[in-house]
Design a protein around this motif. Structure first.
Motif, PDB file in Angstrom:
ATOM      1  N   ALA A 177       0.828  -1.208   0.000  1.00 16.33           N
ATOM      2  CA  ALA A 177       0.000   0.000   0.000  1.00 16.33           C
ATOM      3  C   ALA A 177       0.858   1.252   0.000  1.00 16.33           C
ATOM      4  N   ALA A 178       0.239   2.344  -0.465  1.00 16.60           N
ATOM      5  CA  ALA A 178       0.911   3.648  -0.503  1.00 16.60           C
ATOM      6  C   ALA A 178      -0.006   4.683   0.130  1.00 16.60           C
ATOM      7  N   TYR A 179       0.573   5.666   0.740  1.00 15.99           N
ATOM      8  CA  TYR A 179      -0.197   6.748   1.359  1.00 15.99           C
ATOM      9  C   TYR A 179       0.711   7.973   1.449  1.00 15.99           C
ATOM     10  N   GLN A 180       0.142   9.108   1.747  1.00 15.52           N
ATOM     11  CA  GLN A 180       0.892  10.354   1.873  1.00 15.52           C
ATOM     12  C   GLN A 180       0.905  10.790   3.329  1.00 15.52           C
ATOM     13  N   GLY A 181       2.026  11.297   3.800  1.00 18.17           N
ATOM     14  CA  GLY A 181       2.135  11.719   5.187  1.00 18.17           C
ATOM     15  C   GLY A 181       3.378  12.563   5.416  1.00 18.17           C
ATOM     16  N   GLU A 182       3.650  12.814   6.701  1.00 15.55           N
ATOM     17  CA  GLU A 182       4.791  13.645   7.079  1.00 15.55           C
ATOM     18  C   GLU A 182       6.002  12.764   7.409  1.00 15.55           C
ATOM     19  N   THR A 234       9.163   5.291  -7.502  1.00 11.38           N
ATOM     20  CA  THR A 234       8.037   6.008  -8.135  1.00 11.38           C
ATOM     21  C   THR A 234       7.054   5.016  -8.745  1.00 11.38           C
ATOM     22  N   ASP A 235       7.581   4.012  -9.447  1.00 13.69           N
ATOM     23  CA  ASP A 235       6.708   2.993 -10.040  1.00 13.69           C
ATOM     24  C   ASP A 235       5.954   2.207  -8.959  1.00 13.69           C
ATOM     25  N   ALA A 236       6.651   1.883  -7.867  1.00 13.99           N
ATOM     26  CA  ALA A 236       6.003   1.126  -6.785  1.00 13.99           C
ATOM     27  C   ALA A 236       4.854   1.932  -6.168  1.00 13.99           C
ATOM     28  N   LEU A 251      12.855  -2.772  -5.006  1.00 10.76           N
ATOM     29  CA  LEU A 251      12.768  -2.010  -3.758  1.00 10.76           C
ATOM     30  C   LEU A 251      13.917  -2.412  -2.853  1.00 10.76           C
ATOM     31  N   PRO A 252      14.505  -1.458  -2.158  1.00 11.99           N
ATOM     32  CA  PRO A 252      15.617  -1.785  -1.270  1.00 11.99           C
ATOM     33  C   PRO A 252      15.125  -2.450   0.012  1.00 11.99           C
ATOM     34  N   VAL A 253      15.825  -3.480   0.432  1.00 12.81           N
ATOM     35  CA  VAL A 253      15.482  -4.165   1.701  1.00 12.81           C
ATOM     36  C   VAL A 253      16.805  -4.475   2.407  1.00 12.81           C
TER      37      VAL A 253
END
Length: 259
Positions: A177-182, A234-236, A251-253
């Motif tokens: 999932a993706a979301y926007q925050g601080e 950006t694609d993720a 993605l880096p892990v």
């Protein structure tokens, strides 16, 4: 024997005739009296019969009322028995309910402290976990504490909400999932896009897509990534928002045991 004169004979005949006439009159009077007496007796007999009939009818009515009363008494007795059985059953139900209530009170005594411990554990887990959707998760814990102090919320509903919070936390380990925050970098705070793949990786990217960061849960800090991760992240983010079809991306892990 002396001879009787004609005058004597005539007188005798007249006396006989008168005697006969008187006898006929007396017989007529007697017959009339008899007929009158018979009529009177018949009339009185008719009145008596009417009284008898009336008494008989009243007797039949009383008998019918008595039978109806007896029938009603039988019906009422049966209904009373039915009502009594219902009352007895309700008493037994009340006894059973009281036992259940007493049992619930005992369960509450154990469940309520358990829920407080579960909320404390959940709060501690969130503090130590990967900080994805951190604001929302902390608000959920705060809401649980408010619910626990609300007398209008039943214990069963409180317990359901606590379990629901645990299920939501469990789900974070499997969703993309993706979301926007601080983003708090210590020296500054930025509004960024976040994307996480379960608890394996949590990354953030500036809104202009020129900077990216990876969360290091061991050091409990954000680490800036190189430019080679800008496009994959950006694609993720776009795939998680369903703006791009799902596809392979990089993605880096942190590898297990890496320092």
């Amino acid at each position: 024997m002396s001879k009787v004169s004609k005058k004597s004979l005539i007188a005798t005949a007249m006396v006989g005739a008168l005697a006969l006439a008187g006898s006929n009159i007396a017989a007529a009077d007697a017959l009339t009296d008899l007929q009158y007496a018979e009529a009177k007796i018949f009339k009185q007999s008719a009145k008596s019969q009417a009284k008898v009939n009336n008494i008989y009818e009243q007797t039949q009515e009383l008998l019918g009322e008595y039978r109806n009363t007896v029938d009603s008494a039988d019906v009422l007795g049966g209904y009373n028995d039915h009502v009594q059985r219902m009352v007895d059953d309700q008493k037994n139900t009340l006894v059973s309910l009281q036992r259940q209530i007493d049992s619930i009170d005992k369960i509450k005594q154990g469940v309520v402290p358990l829920m407080y411990k579960m909320i404390d554990s959940l709060e501690k887990f969130i503090e130590l976990d990967v900080p994805m959707n951190l604001v929302l998760r902390k608000e959920r814990v705060a809401n649980l504490r408010d619910v626990m102090e609300d007398s209008n919320v039943t214990v069963s509903e409180q317990f359901r909400l606590v379990l629901e919070a645990y299920e939501i936390e469990s789900g974070y380990g499997t969703i993309f999932a993706a979301y926007q925050g601080e983003l708090d970098l210590g020296s500054r705070t930025l509004t960024t896009d976040f994307v996480h793949m379960g608890r394996i990786a949590l990354v953030a990217q500036s809104l202009d897509a020129k900077q990216s960061w990876l969360w290091n849960n061991k050091s409990r800090a954000w680490e800036e990534l190189g430019d080679e991760y800008l496009k994959p992240i950006t694609d993720a983010i776009r795939m998680a928002k369903k703006q791009l079809p799902m596809d392979l991306t990089k993605l880096p892990v942190f590898a297990a045991g890496a320092k």
